[in-house]
Design a protein around this motif. Structure first.
Motif, mmCIF file in Angstrom:
data_model
loop_
_atom_site.group_PDB
_atom_site.id
_atom_site.type_symbol
_atom_site.label_atom_id
_atom_site.label_comp_id
_atom_site.label_asym_id
_atom_site.label_seq_id
_atom_site.Cartn_x
_atom_site.Cartn_y
_atom_site.Cartn_z
ATOM 1 N N ALA A 18 56.636 29.837 34.784
ATOM 2 C CA ALA A 18 56.919 30.959 33.895
ATOM 3 C C ALA A 18 55.636 31.390 33.188
ATOM 4 C CB ALA A 18 57.985 30.558 32.864
ATOM 5 N N ASN A 19 55.714 32.494 32.462
ATOM 6 C CA ASN A 19 54.586 32.897 31.630
ATOM 7 C C ASN A 19 54.252 31.779 30.654
ATOM 8 O OD1 ASN A 19 54.463 35.416 32.835
ATOM 9 N ND2 ASN A 19 55.871 36.333 31.357
ATOM 10 N N PRO A 20 52.986 31.617 30.289
ATOM 11 C CA PRO A 20 52.614 30.528 29.361
ATOM 12 C C PRO A 20 53.481 30.540 28.107
ATOM 13 C CG PRO A 20 50.652 31.578 30.240
ATOM 14 C CD PRO A 20 51.816 32.414 30.707
ATOM 15 N N GLY A 21 54.032 29.368 27.782
ATOM 16 C CA GLY A 21 54.868 29.243 26.595
ATOM 17 C C GLY A 21 56.348 29.421 26.857
ATOM 18 N N TYR A 22 56.704 29.801 28.088
ATOM 19 C CA TYR A 22 58.111 30.008 28.414
ATOM 20 C C TYR A 22 58.585 28.896 29.364
ATOM 21 C CZ TYR A 22 57.501 34.714 26.508
ATOM 22 O OH TYR A 22 57.252 35.771 25.687
ATOM 23 N N GLY A 23 59.834 29.004 29.790
ATOM 24 C CA GLY A 23 60.332 28.152 30.869
ATOM 25 C C GLY A 23 60.859 26.809 30.425
ATOM 26 N N LYS A 24 60.823 25.854 31.351
ATOM 27 C CA LYS A 24 61.431 24.545 31.150
ATOM 28 C C LYS A 24 60.628 23.684 30.184
ATOM 29 C CE LYS A 24 62.436 20.172 33.478
ATOM 30 N NZ LYS A 24 62.356 19.398 34.741
ATOM 31 N N LYS A 25 61.355 22.920 29.373
ATOM 32 C CA LYS A 25 60.763 21.886 28.547
ATOM 33 C C LYS A 25 61.638 20.648 28.690
ATOM 34 C CE LYS A 25 58.918 22.719 24.508
ATOM 35 N NZ LYS A 25 57.473 22.611 24.792
ATOM 36 N N SER A 26 61.026 19.511 28.973
ATOM 37 C CA SER A 26 61.781 18.275 29.142
ATOM 38 C C SER A 26 62.138 17.677 27.785
ATOM 39 C CB SER A 26 60.974 17.261 29.955
ATOM 40 O OG SER A 26 60.719 17.749 31.253
ATOM 41 N N ASP A 57 57.399 21.000 33.677
ATOM 42 C CA ASP A 57 57.563 21.785 32.464
ATOM 43 C C ASP A 57 56.899 23.151 32.633
ATOM 44 O OD1 ASP A 57 58.960 19.768 31.340
ATOM 45 O OD2 ASP A 57 57.632 19.439 29.644
ATOM 46 N N GLU A 58 57.497 24.160 31.988
ATOM 47 C CA GLU A 58 57.088 25.562 32.058
ATOM 48 C C GLU A 58 57.444 26.210 33.391
ATOM 49 O OE1 GLU A 58 53.171 26.500 30.744
ATOM 50 O OE2 GLU A 58 53.492 25.713 28.735
#
Length: 284
Positions: A18-26, A57-58
């Motif tokens: 994803a764009n930096p700072g977005y998306g998956k986080k564990s 992640d991300e």
């Protein structure tokens, strides 16, 4: 059946970020990965959960992107994500940030292979440290990574005793926020043609390339949004990450809710405005 379908799921190696700072986080403090992590779920949910668990992640967590990499349509994936949220495996959140003086929302999807109840998620997303025993899981993850080095490159094959002796040094990488991919790259980069003593070589890399300790800050307080419709709400009023309207419509959303959201999306397309859920889907 769930196990068979999980084993057939595609590998996530080509999944976009994803764009930096977005998306998956564990989520923190998860139990070590096993072959039976999602056997309590239906086959479709187990397959999707296994795929999400292996993503970095991300990784892009939008429904549209997931549909391109999984053998399910967008509607099926959306329903499965709602069910995974209700089962305690994920939560969708957002938080405000300022970029170049302009306010904007950053979207995350927290994922946990270890199912959590609403109280745990509420505590974690509220900025409080959940009551867990992460040390055992972290040591196990570190040991497992060391044991896999020999399969990544035979020159770095370690014995069980050597993995145990290096476990603490590898675990320190995780404690400082490094991921498995970062640690492996630091160890295997620029390998000589022959490694005479794998234990000493890996130990020197773990100690010599250890990243700095992270700056201790208070965990960010996220605004919880409904996994299904993307609307913000009080986390304490949600069940399984779903607002009252969406929870009442499980396993699919209530027809009137679907029609209402469809009308909002059509209106947004005509006017050029973006609704909460469409932005969520695009940036998750």
């Amino acid at each position: 059946m769930a196990t068979a379908q999980l084993s057939a799921a595609p590998r996530p190696s080509a999944h976009p970020t994803a764009n930096p700072g977005y998306g998956k986080k564990s989520a923190p403090g998860q139990e070590p990965r096993t072959g039976r992590d999602f056997v309590h779920l239906p086959a479709r949910e187990a397959s999707i959960a296994g795929y999400l668990d292996r993503l970095d992640d991300e990784a892009d967590m939008s429904i549209k992107t997931l549909a391109k990499h999984l053998p399910y349509g967008q509607c099926a994936i959306g329903t499965a994500l709602n069910n995974l949220s209700a089962a305690g495996h994920l939560r969708r959140v957002r938080r405000p940030v300022t970029v170049d003086g302009c306010p904007r929302w950053v979207w995350h999807t927290f994922f946990s292979r270890t199912a959590r109840d609403d109280a745990w998620w509420g505590s974690f997303l509220g900025g409080e440290v959940p009551v867990t025993e992460p040390s055992r899981a972290v040591r196990s993850a570190a040991y497992g990574l060391l044991a896999r080095l020999g399969r990544i490159d035979a020159r770095l094959t370690l014995s069980a005793a050597e993995c145990g002796a290096l476990e603490e040094q590898a675990a320190e990488w995780f404690a400082r926020g490094a991921g498995e991919a970062q640690l492996v790259q630091a160890v295997i980069a620029g390998l000589p043609e022959r490694v005479a003593h794998p234990y000493g070589f890996v130990r020197a890399r773990l100690l010599g390339k250890l990243p700095p300790e992270p700056v201790v800050t208070r965990a960010p307080r996220y605004e919880v949004v409904c996994t299904a419709c993307g609307e913000p709400g009080d986390g304490g009023e949600m069940r399984g990450g779903l607002c009252g309207g969406c929870w009442g419509g499980r396993p699919g959303l209530a027809s009137e809710h679907v029609h209402a959201r469809a009308g909002q999306v059509r209106a947004a397309l005509r006017t050029g405005r973006r609704t909460g859920s469409t932005e969520n889907g695009a940036r998750a």
